[in-house]
Design a protein around this motif. Structure first.
Motif, PDB file in Angstrom:
ATOM      1  N   ALA A   1       4.063   1.971  11.309  1.00  0.00           N
ATOM      2  CA  ALA A   1       2.899   1.553  10.538  1.00  0.00           C
ATOM      3  C   ALA A   1       2.670   2.407   9.298  1.00  0.00           C
ATOM      4  N   PRO A   2       2.273   1.779   8.204  1.00  0.00           N
ATOM      5  CA  PRO A   2       1.808   2.547   7.044  1.00  0.00           C
ATOM      6  C   PRO A   2       0.361   3.004   7.288  1.00  0.00           C
ATOM      7  N   ASP A   3      -0.163   3.804   6.395  1.00  0.00           N
ATOM      8  CA  ASP A   3      -1.548   4.254   6.556  1.00  0.00           C
ATOM      9  C   ASP A   3      -2.489   3.055   6.641  1.00  0.00           C
ATOM     10  N   GLY A   4      -3.483   3.186   7.484  1.00  0.00           N
ATOM     11  CA  GLY A   4      -4.408   2.082   7.720  1.00  0.00           C
ATOM     12  C   GLY A   4      -4.991   1.494   6.452  1.00  0.00           C
ATOM     13  N   ASN A   5      -5.309   2.349   5.489  1.00  0.00           N
ATOM     14  CA  ASN A   5      -5.932   1.856   4.261  1.00  0.00           C
ATOM     15  C   ASN A   5      -4.925   1.392   3.216  1.00  0.00           C
TER      16      ASN A   5
ATOM     17  N   ILE B   1      -3.216  -1.168   3.705  1.00  0.00           N
ATOM     18  CA  ILE B   1      -3.338  -2.622   3.776  1.00  0.00           C
ATOM     19  C   ILE B   1      -4.808  -2.942   3.601  1.00  0.00           C
ATOM     20  N   LEU B   2      -5.181  -3.419   2.457  1.00  0.00           N
ATOM     21  CA  LEU B   2      -6.585  -3.751   2.242  1.00  0.00           C
ATOM     22  C   LEU B   2      -6.861  -5.148   2.792  1.00  0.00           C
ATOM     23  N   VAL B   3      -7.947  -5.257   3.502  1.00  0.00           N
ATOM     24  CA  VAL B   3      -8.341  -6.542   4.065  1.00  0.00           C
ATOM     25  C   VAL B   3      -9.805  -6.750   3.730  1.00  0.00           C
ATOM     26  N   GLY B   4     -10.082  -7.749   2.952  1.00  0.00           N
ATOM     27  CA  GLY B   4     -11.474  -8.006   2.569  1.00  0.00           C
ATOM     28  C   GLY B   4     -12.347  -8.239   3.777  1.00  0.00           C
ATOM     29  N   LYS B   5     -13.622  -7.896   3.650  1.00  0.00           N
ATOM     30  CA  LYS B   5     -14.525  -7.993   4.795  1.00  0.00           C
ATOM     31  C   LYS B   5     -14.583  -9.416   5.341  1.00  0.00           C
TER      32      LYS B   5
ATOM     33  N   ASP C   1     -13.642 -10.505   9.035  1.00  0.00           N
ATOM     34  CA  ASP C   1     -14.619 -11.170   9.893  1.00  0.00           C
ATOM     35  C   ASP C   1     -14.078 -12.490  10.438  1.00  0.00           C
TER      36      ASP C   1
ATOM     37  N   SER D   1     -11.006 -13.285  10.888  1.00  0.00           N
ATOM     38  CA  SER D   1      -9.975 -12.958  11.864  1.00  0.00           C
ATOM     39  C   SER D   1     -10.619 -12.549  13.187  1.00  0.00           C
TER      40      SER D   1
ATOM     41  N   LEU E   1      -4.868 -12.451   8.612  1.00  0.00           N
ATOM     42  CA  LEU E   1      -4.708 -11.095   8.088  1.00  0.00           C
ATOM     43  C   LEU E   1      -3.427 -10.948   7.268  1.00  0.00           C
TER      44      LEU E   1
ATOM     45  N   GLN F   1      -1.441  -8.564   7.361  1.00  0.00           N
ATOM     46  CA  GLN F   1      -0.397  -8.016   8.231  1.00  0.00           C
ATOM     47  C   GLN F   1       0.389  -9.132   8.924  1.00  0.00           C
TER      48      GLN F   1
END
Lengths: 262, 229, 637
Positions: free
Chosen positions: A137-141, A143-147, A151, A153, A188, A190
Motif C-alpha cells: 500500500a502507498p500512504d493513506g493520503n 489516494i485522495l477520495v472526496g467525502k 460516503d 461507498s 472508490l 482504489q
C-alpha cells in the motif's frame, strides 16, 4: 404479555418440517425476539424437548448472523432493524408471530431457522476485493477520495451479509448483496483498476449460485437492515454491461455453487 | 436451465445472454423498442380526432412503405420474441430459486405493478394478437364488416361493440401498469440510476404510463359516447 | 520457568527492524510445503490467514460461525489509532507508544507496544488500499477524531462501523486467497483441543458444528486468533459465541496464561433491562466527545432528567478530572460510574445507570452535526430503549468489553509451546492493565498483517517438522479427551440449563472480580465458582445428541472452560496485591480513590501455568522493565 410463536421446525434437510405453535405467557416488551427465543428454549430444554435452532452472534445488528422471516417480513416489521434488535414492544398482547427461515434454493436449510449462506461468501470470493497484498500500500493520503465518494461507498459497504435481501425478494435474487459490494469497491479510486473484472467475476458467480434474477421491485432494500439503496444494483448492471463486451481470457472461473456442494 | 452455469471463457455475448443480468438488459432494450412503438402508435391513433381522411391516409402511407414496413415488423417481432423469451427464462429461474415458498409473505415496498409483471405481460400479449387480428388482418371483426383501407370506419365499427371496447380498455390499462414499472425498471437493468434521479424516474414512469393509457382509451370511450362517429 | 520475551537489545526504535533482519527466511518455493492453521477469522485471524496465504503458505483457517465475516471484530464501532500525525497536532510514534504504555498503567511490555505504534501507520495504508471507506475531508484526505483518553486526534474511523469495515477488508483479502487456493476456509468448525507432538504445536482437533464430527488437522504451526474471554461474565459486549475454549485448551496443553484478571469494563453501554437479558450493547466511546456525563446531586432522585435543574446535576467527571473531563480512560470512567451508583445516585429503573447528555452539544453544534457524528448510535439506542437521545439524555452503565489478559507470548508472538502463536485479543501483549480506545483494532491488524508473516517464517525456517500420523498417541489422546468431555456433558441430563449456570457464574465473577475487587471477595468467589462448577458437572442438562447442530452442546463446552478460567482470574486478581488499570483492588487506592500501583512488587507479567486438574496453577513472572516511559502515578486531573 402473551404471545404465540409459530415456529418452523425441521430437524434437517431431509426432514419434512412443519410449523409448531408455542404459547409464551410472560413476554417482556423490552426483550428482543432472540431473547424471546432464548426464554422459550430454556423452557423447552427443561421440558425435555429439542430447543429451536436459530443463528445469532453479536446481537447488536452488525454481524449478520441472525435473521428469519417474522410475519412475512424478513427481520420483522421494523425497518432498518435486524431480528436481534427487534424488541417485543412492536407486538401486541395476544399476537401470533410466524417465524420462518430464509427460503431460497441457494440457502439450503440446515435446521429449524438456520440456513446455509455460503453462496454469499462465494460471490465475494469470486472478486469482491481489491487485489492488494499486504505491504503493497502507498500512504493513506496518497489516494485522495472526496467525502461524497467515501460516503457513497460507505453506504454500500454497510452491508452485513445477512441474506435478508434474498429472503425478501420474490425471485430470491442476490442482486442487492452483489451490487452492494460492487458499489462499495467500484466507487472508490482504489477499486477502479479491477472494476470491470470484478463485475464480470462476481456476476458470474452470482449466476452460478441458484439465485433468481432482479426485477427491480425493491423488496430487498426495504427488508435490508442497513437500508442499502436499490441503486447499487444499477451500478452492478452498469459495470457488468460495460465490461461484458470485451474479450478477457484471465477471468476467475466460478466455484461450484453452494447448493451443489452440500 | 441454461443460466445455472456461467462459464466465463466463452464468447462474451454468449456469457452475457446466459446471465440473468444480460437477459434483463435484453428485456430493457427490447422494452424500449416496444415503448417507442406504443408511443408512435398512440400518436397515429390520435388522428381519429381529425377528419377520417387523415387517419386513412396515414394507414395507407404505412401500408405502402414496402420493405421498410416488413423490416419494422421484423424488428418488432424479434423484440417481442426476445422480451418474452427472456421473461420466460427468468421466471423459470426465479421459480426454481425458491422451491419452498413462505407460508406468509408481506410486500413492504414493491408496487402492485412490479409484482404483477408476469401477469400483465401475457395478457397484453394476448390482447396484441387479438388486436392485430381485428384491426390489421380483419379476421376478427365482430358485428361489423371489415373494410380494408378504411381505418377510421373499422375503428368506429369495432369500438361500437361495448365488450370490444371494454376488453381494449382493460388491456391498455394493464399495458399502462406494465409500463409504469417497466419504464423505470429498464433504467435499473442497464445501470442508469442515481439516488437523486431514481425517485423522479419512478414518478415519470407512472405519469407517462397514465398519459399513454388515457391517450389510447380515449378513443373507444369517445366512440362509445358518440364523440367519434 | 524463566520467561524470555526475546526483545532485541539496543534502542527500542530499531528493535523490530533488527529482529526482522535476524529472522531466518523460508525460501519462496518452499513456502507452499508448509501448512499453517489459523483459528479465528476476526481482524487478527483473517489478516494473518490472508497475509500468510499471499506469501504462499498453505493455510487452513477455522471459524465457528457460518462465515469468516461474522467474527466479533465486526462490532467495534469507534475507530483505529495510528501515529500518522495528519492533523499536525503533535502525534508521533513515540507519543502513541507512550500513551499506550501509560494508559495500560505500566503493565505492558515496552518493546511490543513500540512496535505496535510503529506498525500503526502501515495498517491505515493497507486498509485504505483495500478499499476501507474511512471518513474523509471534503478535500479527499483522511479525517481523524480524538478518542477516549487521547489528547491528539489519531483515530481513523468509518462512521460508527470501523470494526466492520476493517474486518470486511481483511475478510475480502482472505476470500481472495481462498479463491487463489492458498487458504482453505473451514467455517462452522470449532477448535476443541491443541495437538502437541514432541513439544511442538502440530495441529488441532476440531468439531464440525453441523455434523458433530471430530476431525484432526495437522500443520507445521498453529496460530490462535480467537479473541478474548469477556463472556466469562455472561453479560458482556462480546458476541454470544465468543469464547475462550481455544486458548483455554492451549493453556491446558502447556501454554502460559498471562494476567487473566486484567479485564476492561467499558463505561458506555446500554444498562440491563431485565433477567432475560442476553448481552449488553455498547455505545461507542466516541459519544463522550460530545456528551456530558452526570447524575443527580440528590440520591434516588426520580424526576425525569429534563426536570432536574442544572445546579442539581453533578457532572462528576468534569468535577474530579478537570483537564480530561468526560474523556478520562475507560477504567476511570467506569469505576466512577459504579461508585456513584453504589452510593445511590444511579438513574433509571434499576438505579444502575448514569446520564450521558447531549443537550449542550446539540444546542452548540446543532442537531444536524450531532446526527452526522453519531446518527447510527443514536438510532441504535432508540431502537433498544425506545427513548430519543436527541431529546432525553442516554442512560449508560459500564459493561465488560475487552480482556487484556490472554496467552503469554514473546516478542515473536509465540507462546511457551513452540509453534503455537497467539494474535490479537487472545494474547496478552500490548495493552497492559487497561486498553486505550481504538487500540484493539490496531493490535489485531498489526499482529496479523505485519508481525506474524515474519515471525512464523522464522519459526518454520529454524525447525524440523516430522510427519505426524493420525495414529500418533498425542493425536489419539487429544481426540479421545475431547470425545470424553463431550460425551460426559451430553450424558448428565440434569435439571439446569447451560445458560442458567453461565448466568450464575457471570454474576459471581462480575460481583467479585469485576470493576472492584477485594481479597475477601475473591477468596469467597473462588469457593463459589468451585461449588458451582461441581454442580455443573452433576446437574447440567444438555439436550439432544452430539451428531447434529446442537447450540446447547457448543455452549456447554465453552461454559465448562469458563468455569476454570473464572477461577484462574480470581486467583490472579487475589495474587496481585495492587490496583492497576482495570484491576482495582479496593484495599489499594489513593486517598482520593484512584488506583494505587505497587511497582516495587508487582511490575511483572503474571503468567500462569497449568499443573493438573486438581493442582493450583503455577505462577511464572516476567519482570517488566521500563527504559523509555517511566512509571508514574497516572493522573487525568
Amino acid at each position: 404479555m402473551k404471545l404465540t410463536l409459530k415456529i418452523w421446525r425441521q430437524k434437517n434437510r431431509n426432514d419434512k418440517g412443519a410449523f409448531v405453535p408455542y404459547v409464551m405467557n410472560d413476554v417482556d416488551p423490552e426483550m428482543s425476539v432472540l431473547e424471546c427465543l432464548d426464554v422459550l428454549n430454556e423452557t423447552l430444554i427443561l421440558r425435555g424437548e429439542v430447543p429451536v435452532a436459530f443463528e445469532h452472534d453479536c446481537r447488536e445488528g452488525i454481524c449478520g448472523s441472525c435473521g428469519f422471516v417474522i410475519n412475512g417480513v424478513a427481520h420483522g416489521p421494523e425497518r432498518g432493524t435486524t431480528a436481534c434488535q427487534l424488541t417485543m414492544r412492536h407486538f401486541k398482547d395476544g399476537d401470533e408471530l410466524t417465524l420462518e427461515p430464509w427460503r431460497a434454493k441457494a440457502f439450503p436449510l440446515i435446521k429449524d431457522l438456520v440456513v446455509d449462506r455460503r453462496a454469499l461468501d462465494h460471490i465475494i470470493e469470486a472478486g469482491g476485493y481489491i487485489s492488494v497484498s499486504t505491504g503493497q500500500a502507498p500512504d493513506g493520503n496518497d489516494i485522495l477520495v472526496g467525502k461524497e465518494i467515501a460516503d457513497e461507498s460507505m453506504d454500500a459497504a454497510a452491508c452485513i451479509g445477512c441474506g435478508a435481501c434474498v429472503a425478501a425478494c420474490p425471485n430470491a435474487s442476490a442482486a442487492l448483496f452483489t451490487g452492494a459490494k460492487i458499489t462499495h469497491l467500484g466507487t472508490l479510486p482504489q477499486g477502479e483498476p479491477e472494476r470491470e473484472r470484478r463485475a464480470l467475476s462476481m456476476v458470474a458467480q452470482m449466476n452460478a449460485e441458484a439465485f433468481g434474477n432482479c426485477t427491480s421491485i425493491g423488496e430487498c432494500t426495504a427488508a435490508c437492515p442497513k437500508e442499502i439503496p436499490l441503486e447499487v444494483i444499477a451500478n452492478m448492471n452498469r459495470d457488468y454491461v460495460c465490461a461484458s463486451f470485451r474479450r478477457r481470457d484471465d477471468l476467475p472461473t466460478p466455484v461450484p455453487p453452494a447448493v451443489h456442494r452440500a | 436451465m441454461s443460466t445455472a452455469q456461467v462459464v466465463s471463457n466463452q464468447l462474451p455475448p454468449v456469457t452475457f445472454w446466459q446471465s440473468t443480468n444480460g437477459k434483463k438488459v435484453v428485456m430493457a432494450v427490447t422494452g424500449v423498442m416496444m415503448f417507442g412503438f406504443v408511443i408512435g402508435h398512440m400518436l397515429g391513433n390520435l388522428q381519429m380526432y381529425e377528419a377520417p381522411e387523415h387517419i386513412n391516409a396515414y394507414g395507407h402511407f404505412l401500408h405502402n412503405l414496402g420493405e421498410l414496413l416488413w423490416i419494422e415488423r421484423g424488428i418488432m417481432l424479434l423484440a417481442i420474441a426476445l422480451h418474452i423469451l427472456s421473461a420466460i427464462q427468468l421466471a423459470t429461474r426465479s421459480n426454481a430459486a425458491r422451491p419452498i415458498g413462505y407460508s406468509r409473505k408481506e410486500a413492504i415496498n414493491s408496487s402492485y405493478a412490479s409484482r404483477t409483471m408476469y401477469w400483465s405481460g401475457p395478457i397484453v400479449l394476448a390482447f396484441i394478437i387479438l388486436h392485430l387480428l381485428q384491426f390489421t388482418a380483419g379476421y376478427l371483426h365482430p358485428h361489423a364488416q371489415f373494410v380494408p383501407g378504411d381505418v377510421y370506419g373499422n375503428v368506429v365499427a369495432g369500438f361500437q361493440v361495448w365488450w370490444v371496447s371494454a376488453w381494449y380498455i382493460f388491456a391498455i390499462s394493464l399495458l399502462g401498469l406494465h409500463l409504469s414499472h417497466g419504464l423505470y425498471s429498464m433504467f435499473q437493468s442497464v445501470g442508469l440510476a442515481h439516488p437523486r434521479i431514481t425517485p423522479l424516474l419512478k414518478k415519470a414512469a407512472v405519469a407517462i404510463s397514465i398519459l399513454i393509457v388515457l391517450g389510447y382509451i380515449s378513443i373507444p370511450i369517445s366512440v362509445l359516447l358518440g364523440f367519434i362517429k | 520457568m524463566t520467561l524470555d520475551a526475546k526483545i532485541p537489545s539496543g534502542p527500542i526504535q530499531e528493535a523490530w527492524a533488527k529482529a526482522c533482519f535476524d529472522m531466518k527466511l523460508v525460501n519462496p518455493s518452499n513456502k507452499r510445503k508448509h501448512s499453517l492453521i489459523v483459528v479465528g477469522s476476526g481482524l487478527a485471524g483473517a489478516s494473518a490467514a490472508a497475509s500468510l496465504g499471499e506469501l504462499g503458505y498453505n493455510v487452513k483457517c477455522f471459524c465457528f460461525q457460518d462465515s469468516p465475516r461474522r467474527a466479533h471484530s465486526i462490532a467495534a464501532q469507534g475507530g483505529i489509532n495510528a501515529a500518522k500525525n495528519y492533523p499536525n497536532d503533535g502525534e508521533s510514534v513515540f507519543r502513541l507508544f507512550y500513551d499506550t504504555v501509560k494508559g495500560g498503567d505500566f503493565r505492558a511490555r515496552e518493546g511490543n507496544v513500540y512496535r505496535l505504534a510503529q506498525n500503526s501507520g502501515k495498517i491505515i495504508d493497507q486498509c485504505v488500499a483495500q478499499g476501507v471507506p474511512f471518513a474523509r475531508e471534503y478535500g479527499g484526505s483522511l479525517t481523524n477524531r480524538s478518542f477516549g483518553g487521547a489528547q491528539v486526534s489519531r483515530t481513523f474511523y468509518a462512521r460508527g462501523q470501523t470494526g466492520q469495515q476493517l474486518l470486511l477488508g481483511a475478510y475480502q483479502a482472505l476470500e481472495r486467497q481462498v479463491h487463489a487456493g492458498s487458504v482453505t476456509m473451514i467455517p462452522r468448525t470449532e477448535m476443541q483441543d491443541l495437538i502437541v507432538v514432541d513439544g511442538q504445536a502440530r495441529g488441532i482437533v476440531a468439531r464440525n458444528l453441523l455434523t458433530g464430527e471430530l476431525t484432526v488437522h495437522i500443520a507445521d504451526a498453529v496460530i490462535l486468533a480467537t479473541g478474548g474471554y469477556g463472556n466469562v461474565y455472561y453479560l458482556s459486549t462480546n458476541a454470544k459465541g465468543s469464547n475462550a475454549t481455544a486458548i483455554w485448551r492451549a493453556y491446558k496443553r502447556g501454554a502460559l496464561f498471562a494476567n487473566p484478571c486484567f479485564t476492561q469494563i467499558h463505561p458506555t453501554c446500554i444498562p440491563v433491562s431485565g433477567d432475560y437479558q442476553s448481552k449488553l450493547t455498547l455505545m461507542s466511546e466516541s459519544l463522550r466527545n460530545d456528551g456530558r456525563i452526570w447524575v443527580p446531586k440528590k440520591k434516588g432522585d426520580s424526576r425525569p432528567p429534563n426536570e432536574i435543574p442544572e445546579d442539581e446535576r453533578d457532572y462528576y467527571l468534569e468535577r474530579r478530572y478537570p483537564s480530561f473531563g468526560n474523556l478520562v480512560p475507560r477504567d476511570v470512567a467506569s469505576r466512577n460510574a459504579k461508585a456513584l451508583c453504589d452510593e445511590g445516585y444511579g438513574v433509571g429503573k434499576s438505579g444502575l445507570g448514569v446520564y450521558l447528555d447531549f443537550s449542550e452539544s446539540i444546542a452548540r453544534l446543532g442537531e444536524k452535526t450531532i446526527r452526522e457524528r453519531y446518527g447510527n448510535l443514536f438510532d441504535m439506542y432508540q431502537r433498544i430503549t425506545d427513548e430519543n437521545p436527541y431529546k432525553v439524555p442516554m442512560r449508560i452503565y459500564p459493561a465488560i468489553h475487552y480482556t487484556m489478559g490472554g496467552l503469554w507470548v514473546d516478542y515473536q508472538l509465540q507462546s511457551t509451546i513452540p509453534g503455537l502463536f497467539v494474535l490479537g485479543e487472545a494474547n496478552f501483549s500490548d495493552h497492559g492493565a487497561n486498553r486505550l480506545g481504538a487500540s484493539a483494532l490496531m493490535q489485531g491488524l498489526s499482529d496479523g498483517y505485519f508481525i506474524i508473516p515474519y515471525t512464523v517464517g522464522n519459526y518454520l525456517a529454524t525447525n524440523k517438522f516430522p510427519k505426524v500420523e493420525d495414529s500418533n498417541p498425542a493425536v489419539q489422546e487429544a481426540i479421545s479427551s475431547v470425545r470424553t468431555k463431550l460425551d460426559k456433558l451430553l450424558s448428565i441430563k440434569g435439571n439446569r440449563t447451560v445458560d442458567s449456570f453461565h448466568r450464575e457464574l457471570g454474576k459471581i465473577v462480575w460481583d467479585y472480580c469485576g470493576m472492584a475487587r477485594t481479597a475477601d471477595g475473591l477468596t469467597s468467589a473462588i469457593g463459589k465458582i468451585r461449588a458451582l462448577r461441581e454442580e455443573y458437572w452433576k446437574n447440567v442438562n444438555v439436550p439432544g445428541s452430539g451428531d447434529d447442530l446442537n447450540a446447547s452442546l457448543e455452549k456447554a463446552g465453552r461454559v465448562a472452560d469458563f468455569f476454570e478460567l473464572a477461577e484462574l482470574m480470581c486467583i490472579d486478581a487475589l495474587d496481585r496485591n495492587e490496583s492497576c488499570g482495570g484491576h482495582f483492588r479496593e484495599e489499594y487506592q489513593t486517598a482520593d480513590g484512584e488506583a494505587q500501583r505497587d511497582d516495587e512488587h508487582y511490575s511483572y507479567v503474571a503468567a500462569w501455568g497449568y499443573a493438573g486438574a486438581d493442582a493450583a496453577p503455577v505462577l511464572n513472572k516476567e519482570p517488566l522493565e521500563f527504559h523509555y516511559v517511566h512509571p508514574s502515578q497516572r493522573s487525568y486531573k
